[in-house]
Design a protein around this motif. Structure first.
Motif, PDB file in Angstrom:
ATOM      1  N   LYS A   2       0.783  -1.240   0.000  1.00  0.00           N
ATOM      2  CA  LYS A   2       0.000   0.000   0.000  1.00  0.00           C
ATOM      3  C   LYS A   2       0.807   1.279   0.000  1.00  0.00           C
ATOM      4  O   LYS A   2       0.251   2.364   0.042  1.00  0.00           O
ATOM      5  CB  LYS A   2      -0.971   0.048   1.199  1.00  0.00           C
ATOM      6  CG  LYS A   2      -1.815  -1.190   1.336  1.00  0.00           C
ATOM      7  CD  LYS A   2      -2.347  -1.346   2.737  1.00  0.00           C
ATOM      8  CE  LYS A   2      -2.873  -2.733   2.986  1.00  0.00           C
ATOM      9  NZ  LYS A   2      -3.210  -2.985   4.388  1.00  0.00           N
ATOM     10  N   SER A   6     -12.560   4.346  -7.467  1.00  0.00           N
ATOM     11  CA  SER A   6     -12.284   4.386  -6.034  1.00  0.00           C
ATOM     12  C   SER A   6     -12.737   3.035  -5.474  1.00  0.00           C
ATOM     13  O   SER A   6     -13.365   2.252  -6.174  1.00  0.00           O
ATOM     14  CB  SER A   6     -13.032   5.530  -5.357  1.00  0.00           C
ATOM     15  OG  SER A   6     -14.410   5.223  -5.265  1.00  0.00           O
ATOM     16  N   LEU A   7     -12.441   2.771  -4.216  1.00  0.00           N
ATOM     17  CA  LEU A   7     -12.668   1.441  -3.664  1.00  0.00           C
ATOM     18  C   LEU A   7     -14.127   0.987  -3.740  1.00  0.00           C
ATOM     19  O   LEU A   7     -14.418  -0.168  -4.008  1.00  0.00           O
ATOM     20  CB  LEU A   7     -12.194   1.416  -2.202  1.00  0.00           C
ATOM     21  CG  LEU A   7     -12.064   0.023  -1.600  1.00  0.00           C
ATOM     22  CD1 LEU A   7     -10.786  -0.083  -0.802  1.00  0.00           C
ATOM     23  CD2 LEU A   7     -13.251  -0.288  -0.723  1.00  0.00           C
ATOM     24  N   LEU A  60      -5.287   3.577  -8.322  1.00  0.00           N
ATOM     25  CA  LEU A  60      -5.685   3.686  -6.928  1.00  0.00           C
ATOM     26  C   LEU A  60      -4.774   2.786  -6.090  1.00  0.00           C
ATOM     27  O   LEU A  60      -4.367   1.726  -6.546  1.00  0.00           O
ATOM     28  CB  LEU A  60      -7.133   3.211  -6.781  1.00  0.00           C
ATOM     29  CG  LEU A  60      -7.788   3.449  -5.430  1.00  0.00           C
ATOM     30  CD1 LEU A  60      -8.186   4.895  -5.300  1.00  0.00           C
ATOM     31  CD2 LEU A  60      -9.004   2.541  -5.260  1.00  0.00           C
ATOM     32  N   ASP A 113      -5.416  -0.231  -0.890  1.00  0.00           N
ATOM     33  CA  ASP A 113      -6.454  -0.125   0.128  1.00  0.00           C
ATOM     34  C   ASP A 113      -7.331   1.114  -0.087  1.00  0.00           C
ATOM     35  O   ASP A 113      -8.131   1.468   0.770  1.00  0.00           O
ATOM     36  CB  ASP A 113      -5.850  -0.100   1.538  1.00  0.00           C
ATOM     37  CG  ASP A 113      -4.949   1.101   1.765  1.00  0.00           C
ATOM     38  OD1 ASP A 113      -4.645   1.833   0.793  1.00  0.00           O
ATOM     39  OD2 ASP A 113      -4.542   1.310   2.917  1.00  0.00           O
ATOM     40  N   GLY A 114      -7.155   1.751  -1.238  1.00  0.00           N
ATOM     41  CA  GLY A 114      -8.046   2.861  -1.581  1.00  0.00           C
ATOM     42  C   GLY A 114      -7.804   4.148  -0.842  1.00  0.00           C
ATOM     43  O   GLY A 114      -8.624   5.057  -0.918  1.00  0.00           O
ATOM     44  N   THR A 115      -6.688   4.263  -0.109  1.00  0.00           N
ATOM     45  CA  THR A 115      -6.467   5.482   0.671  1.00  0.00           C
ATOM     46  C   THR A 115      -5.978   6.646  -0.175  1.00  0.00           C
ATOM     47  O   THR A 115      -6.083   7.804   0.229  1.00  0.00           O
ATOM     48  CB  THR A 115      -5.432   5.261   1.794  1.00  0.00           C
ATOM     49  OG1 THR A 115      -4.299   4.588   1.228  1.00  0.00           O
ATOM     50  CG2 THR A 115      -5.995   4.426   2.916  1.00  0.00           C
ATOM     51  N   ALA A 116      -5.451   6.361  -1.351  1.00  0.00           N
ATOM     52  CA  ALA A 116      -4.944   7.449  -2.199  1.00  0.00           C
ATOM     53  C   ALA A 116      -4.855   6.950  -3.623  1.00  0.00           C
ATOM     54  O   ALA A 116      -4.987   5.756  -3.872  1.00  0.00           O
ATOM     55  CB  ALA A 116      -3.563   7.887  -1.733  1.00  0.00           C
ATOM     56  N   PHE A 117      -4.638   7.867  -4.561  1.00  0.00           N
ATOM     57  CA  PHE A 117      -4.362   7.425  -5.921  1.00  0.00           C
ATOM     58  C   PHE A 117      -3.143   8.189  -6.432  1.00  0.00           C
ATOM     59  O   PHE A 117      -2.874   9.312  -6.009  1.00  0.00           O
ATOM     60  CB  PHE A 117      -5.571   7.603  -6.843  1.00  0.00           C
ATOM     61  CG  PHE A 117      -6.002   9.026  -7.071  1.00  0.00           C
ATOM     62  CD1 PHE A 117      -6.871   9.644  -6.179  1.00  0.00           C
ATOM     63  CD2 PHE A 117      -5.553   9.738  -8.169  1.00  0.00           C
ATOM     64  CE1 PHE A 117      -7.275  10.947  -6.386  1.00  0.00           C
ATOM     65  CE2 PHE A 117      -5.960  11.045  -8.382  1.00  0.00           C
ATOM     66  CZ  PHE A 117      -6.823  11.653  -7.489  1.00  0.00           C
ATOM     67  N   ASP A 136      -5.237  12.502  -2.448  1.00  0.00           N
ATOM     68  CA  ASP A 136      -6.535  12.019  -1.989  1.00  0.00           C
ATOM     69  C   ASP A 136      -7.391  13.197  -1.553  1.00  0.00           C
ATOM     70  O   ASP A 136      -7.087  14.334  -1.879  1.00  0.00           O
ATOM     71  CB  ASP A 136      -6.403  10.947  -0.916  1.00  0.00           C
ATOM     72  CG  ASP A 136      -5.663  11.430   0.297  1.00  0.00           C
ATOM     73  OD1 ASP A 136      -4.951  10.626   0.917  1.00  0.00           O
ATOM     74  OD2 ASP A 136      -5.785  12.620   0.640  1.00  0.00           O
ATOM     75  N   ASP A 167     -14.616   2.967   1.809  1.00  0.00           N
ATOM     76  CA  ASP A 167     -13.873   3.684   0.782  1.00  0.00           C
ATOM     77  C   ASP A 167     -13.233   4.916   1.411  1.00  0.00           C
ATOM     78  O   ASP A 167     -13.912   5.877   1.721  1.00  0.00           O
ATOM     79  CB  ASP A 167     -14.845   4.095  -0.331  1.00  0.00           C
ATOM     80  CG  ASP A 167     -14.158   4.785  -1.496  1.00  0.00           C
ATOM     81  OD1 ASP A 167     -13.026   5.289  -1.332  1.00  0.00           O
ATOM     82  OD2 ASP A 167     -14.756   4.817  -2.583  1.00  0.00           O
ATOM     83  N   PRO A 168     -11.915   4.890   1.619  1.00  0.00           N
ATOM     84  CA  PRO A 168     -11.259   5.991   2.337  1.00  0.00           C
ATOM     85  C   PRO A 168     -11.421   7.342   1.650  1.00  0.00           C
ATOM     86  O   PRO A 168     -11.464   8.361   2.310  1.00  0.00           O
ATOM     87  CB  PRO A 168      -9.783   5.583   2.342  1.00  0.00           C
ATOM     88  CG  PRO A 168      -9.781   4.124   2.114  1.00  0.00           C
ATOM     89  CD  PRO A 168     -10.966   3.828   1.260  1.00  0.00           C
ATOM     90  N   ASN A 184      -6.073   8.932   7.672  1.00  0.00           N
ATOM     91  CA  ASN A 184      -5.494   8.522   6.403  1.00  0.00           C
ATOM     92  C   ASN A 184      -3.987   8.778   6.464  1.00  0.00           C
ATOM     93  O   ASN A 184      -3.568   9.912   6.646  1.00  0.00           O
ATOM     94  CB  ASN A 184      -6.138   9.335   5.273  1.00  0.00           C
ATOM     95  CG  ASN A 184      -5.732   8.828   3.905  1.00  0.00           C
ATOM     96  OD1 ASN A 184      -4.591   8.444   3.688  1.00  0.00           O
ATOM     97  ND2 ASN A 184      -6.672   8.850   2.968  1.00  0.00           N
TER      98      ASN A 184
END
Lengths: 407, 436
Positions: free
Chosen positions: A83, A300-301, A341, A344-348, A361, B224-225, B234
């Protein structure tokens, strides 16, 4: 440019009286029939179904990390499963592995070719794969010995007859899926370099691919210069579904998180959503003011947002369900070539021809101003405050106070 | 390449009658874009700027600076003859003629890089140089006969075109498009085959498919963060990696969101190594653990090294399929027959049917019961909900960003210890010995 022989063409018996015009007529009729069949079950549009869902309002996205170090256009990037690590490749042949969180570079390899258009991180985090104008895909095991030359352990895995446009490991480090300018995709065994399966059906360069997250884990989608997006069965090599609604090259394809649909970004300046069960395009994401092609897309997630990197240096963020744009992001100084992405979807992260990568993000309403930001506060006509980092000493806030954003 | 859809639509603009007709101010352009496309000023400036960079609009004052200024600097539309989409790539011959004209018109007008290009061209296309010079002279003569205003306009247009197509070295080259792509003719026969097949497939009604997107987005909204943020914070925003440390595979107590996610689908449960572990514990209580072990072994076969396929197939047969096997799995007779037949010629997909059968068996039977079990409920009850980190009031005290051990390093260490390869800290590896 060599055109690889389509096996179906070779084995098909062509009747003596079947002329080209007959074939064309037949294929056109079938195509129309197919469209009609698909239309029969299309009883509602996505944005209609989405009416009952709340709108999203405008999103603010902020750049959290800028990775500088490539001396040339960044063409591709991929995240590590941990991640935070990233591998990126560029036009001058450099492949760099970063810890994006600390922005430190951890490994660097120089490929013997330029335009490294594809790179991928192995699921274990122990190797990276890359390739480009050398028509090959090579795997480099990542060694932590600073003295060791990574290039020495390089393993050539895939061989195509034209440039490599995309590559991806499947569920393990042992297999790689590639797509190439020679119009084919192929599945390779990393250990032996053996070709396990090849996928023929595109009529021109294949530019992108993505593996399905489905339960059976056996399919993938590819997009090409023939404006088609094809879904393939990895076992048999068969093309099981095909979609042709784009008006130009498809630069990027990405599955919706549930695996029931996928999005595509194309040179025709639109992104589209295709549903696999309905077997049709179900949404188009476009705006009259967007006239440049989309080079890369990702969800996104939760699948609610679709991020699109475009050739006009911007990233547009779309509400997948409503079809509207929720944000436009500036910052890159040349076209955005790749966007993914984090696992874990926290940022791209987006990579650009301006030699940098940016990890972004969501920005929030209340966020402290860091000492690194020199700000220009503008009060616009709708009395909404916006924050723009600008190298100008005119107005800047350097206190520990909070800056509130607008409504 | 240059997509024809990029062409600019003709538009109405305010005419400023100056010495040069049909000019407009930078501000006009931006205003018009905002109006027509309903976009913000920032976006309009960006879009307008691109139009200038690509040569569809050119500045009259300071032509070498290809920027769109949002003031009253004058700009003009480039004539379609010189549009990037109609005249690309720029022809060498045309460029030679242009430079020759400049040279003839006024000695010393060529800038450094232009002088260089001129001499390079002179060498390269020397054989047609007479033609070049003749053309240049002809064009200059013809232009002298035009009205001064027209002549200036034409000169500006031409200059703008060449500034973009042959930019000064080191300047931004907007026409850098990447490696060439080819377009090959399609195969009609294959298309027909494909269309026939496609006509036969089953389709689902749109309303049903689209509903599922609604449901999915809603279900995963809090996970979904980017949509909902994440707890405690975060890592990219706060520089605090707690979110990652509390969600590792080996953590003692999982977070609530994580455990909830196992109930979304069977795949979610299996994809999380902790979830898989918990499920295994449950199956052991139910005396049906062999199902999961079989599934894992099949995954390992499918995704493992080609060289080990035969060995693995034998192992799987011995442990799970042979009559009297220690962990015999209960598959229907038809599938069993097909699989046993196939084992005679083993390949990596030989267990697919059997694996699919067992997968759906677990999904329909064991999985729903697991979700109702005490084991799962306890897990959910003791799962933690981390506290949201209070945003620091003192922004200057930025956290130290600590590095983490590279997955490559951990694997190397385990290799040195002689343990199984590929069991990284974050890998969802399906090696049978390490997890079970």
């Amino acid at each position: 440019m060599r055109f690889s022989i389509n096996p179906e063409m070779a084995t098909q018996e062509v009747q003596p009286n079947e002329t080209l015009t007959n074939l064309k007529a037949e294929s056109d009729t079938l195509k129309t029939k197919l469209e009609d069949e698909r239309a029969k079950l299309h009883d509602v549009e996505l944005h209609q179904v989405a009416e009952k869902v709340d709108g999203l309002g405008q999103f603010i996205m902020k750049t959290r990390r800028t990775l500088k170090g490539h001396g040339n256009k960044v063409l591709c990037m991929d995240w590590c499963k941990d991640k935070r690590r990233i591998v990126s490749s560029s036009q001058d042949g450099k492949v760099i592995v970063w810890d994006a969180f600390t922005t430190n570079k951890e490994h660097a390899v120089t490929m013997p070719c330029t335009w490294v258009m594809a790179c991928a991180y192995a699921p274990s985090g122990c190797a990276v794969a890359c390739g480009g104008l050398d028509n090959k895909c090579s795997v480099y095991p990542l060694s932590l010995d600073k003295n060791e030359n990574l290039a020495a352990k390089k393993k050539s895995v895939a061989m195509h007859t034209n440039y490599l446009s995309a590559c991806s490991f499947t569920n393990s480090d042992m297999q790689i899926l590639t797509s190439s300018g020679d119009g084919t995709c192929a599945l390779w065994d990393v250990e032996s370099g053996q070709l396990l399966q090849s996928f023929h059906g595109h009529a021109a360069d294949v530019l992108c691919l993505d593996l399905a997250p489905s339960e059976t884990g056996n399919t993938f989608v590819s997009g090409g210069c023939d404006k088609k997006a094809n879904v393939w069965d990895m076992r048999s090599g068969q093309c099981i579904q095909s979609f042709e609604t784009h008006e130009s090259d498809i630069n990027s394809v990405r599955y919706y998180p549930s695996g029931d649909a996928f999005a595509s970004g194309s040179d025709d300046a639109t992104c589209r959503l295709y549903d696999l069960r309905a077997d049709r395009e179900v949404a188009i994401y476009s705006k009259e003011s967007i006239i440049f092609g989309a080079s890369s897309v990702d969800f996104s997630l939760s699948g609610r947002l679709l991020f699109g990197g475009y050739n006009d240096y911007t990233i547009n963020v779309w509400d997948v369900l409503k079809g509207t744009r929720v944000s436009i992001l500036f910052g890159h100084e040349n076209r955005v070539s790749t966007l993914r992405l984090s696992p874990d979807g926290t940022a791209f992260c987006s990579g650009s021809w301006d030699h940098t990568l940016r990890v972004r993000d969501r920005g929030y309403h209340l966020e402290p101003v860091t000492s690194a930001t020199v700000c220009l506060i503008l009060v616009s006509s709708s009395s909404c405050l916006s924050l723009m980092p600008v190298p100008s000493p005119f107005y800047f806030i350097r206190t520990a106070s909070f800056i509130t954003f607008g409504p | 390449m240059q997509d024809p859809d990029m062409g600019v639509k003709m538009r109405n603009q305010r005419l400023l009658i100056t010495v040069i007709p049909h000019a407009m101010t930078g501000n006009d352009v931006i205003e018009w874009l905002i109006q027509k496309y309903n976009i913000t000023e920032e976006e309009a400036r960006h879009l307008g700027g691109l139009l200038v960079q690509y040569g569809y609009i050119y500045p009259l004052r300071d032509p070498r600076s290809l920027l769109l200024r949002s003031d009253d600097s004058p700009y003009r539309f480039q004539t379609p003859y010189f549009w990037t989409s109609s005249r690309w790539p720029a022809s060498e011959l045309d460029y030679a003629i242009y430079l020759a004209k400049k040279n003839i018109r006024k000695q010393g007008e060529l800038v450094d890089y232009e002088k260089e290009n001129y001499s390079i061209l002179h060498k390269r296309i020397n054989h047609t140089w007479d033609f070049v010079v003749m053309q240049a002279r002809e064009q200059l003569r013809a232009s002298k006969q035009r009205r001064k205003a027209d002549r200036i306009v034409l000169e500006c247009q031409e200059q703008a075109y060449w500034l973009i197509n042959k930019p000064c070295p080191g300047a931004f080259d907007v026409l850098d498009l990447g490696p060439e792509r080819c377009n090959v003719l399609s195969s009609r026969v294959a298309l027909i085959e494909h269309s026939r097949r496609a006509l036969g497939r089953n389709r689902v009604k749109s309303s049903i498919c689209l509903e599922s997107f609604m449901k999915y987005s809603e279900q995963y909204l809090h996970h979904d963060p980017i949509m909902s943020g994440c707890l405690p914070s975060n890592p990219w925003i706060s520089d605090d990696t707690s979110h990652w440390t509390i969600n590792t595979d080996m953590v003692g107590t999982p977070t609530r969101l994580r455990v909830e996610r196992w109930s979304f689908s069977f795949m979610e449960l299996l994809n999380d190594s902790m979830g898989r572990r918990e499920f295994m514990i449950y199956l052991e209580k139910e005396f049906s653990a062999e199902n999961l072990c079989f599934w894992v072994a099949c995954e390992d076969l499918r995704h493992g090294e080609s060289s080990k396929i035969i060995l693995k197939v034998e192992e799987v047969y011995k442990n799970f399929l042979a009559p009297g096997a220690a962990r015999w799995v209960n598959i229907d007779s038809k599938t069993m027959e097909r699989t046993l037949e196939g084992i005679k010629r083993p390949h990596r997909f030989i267990m697919d049917d059997a694996q699919m059968h067992i997968y759906f068996l677990m999904k329909k039977d064991s999985y729903p019961r697991y979700l109702k079990s005490e084991l799962y409920k306890n897990m959910l009850a003791k799962a933690i909900v981390p506290q949201e980190t209070k945003k620091s009031v003192f922004p200057f005290m930025r956290r130290q960003r600590h590095s983490s051990p590279s997955p490559a390093m951990v694997t190397q260490a385990t290799e040195d210890d002689g343990k199984a390869k590929g069991a990284g800290p974050t890998g969802t590896s399906s090696t049978t010995n390490s997890q079970i």
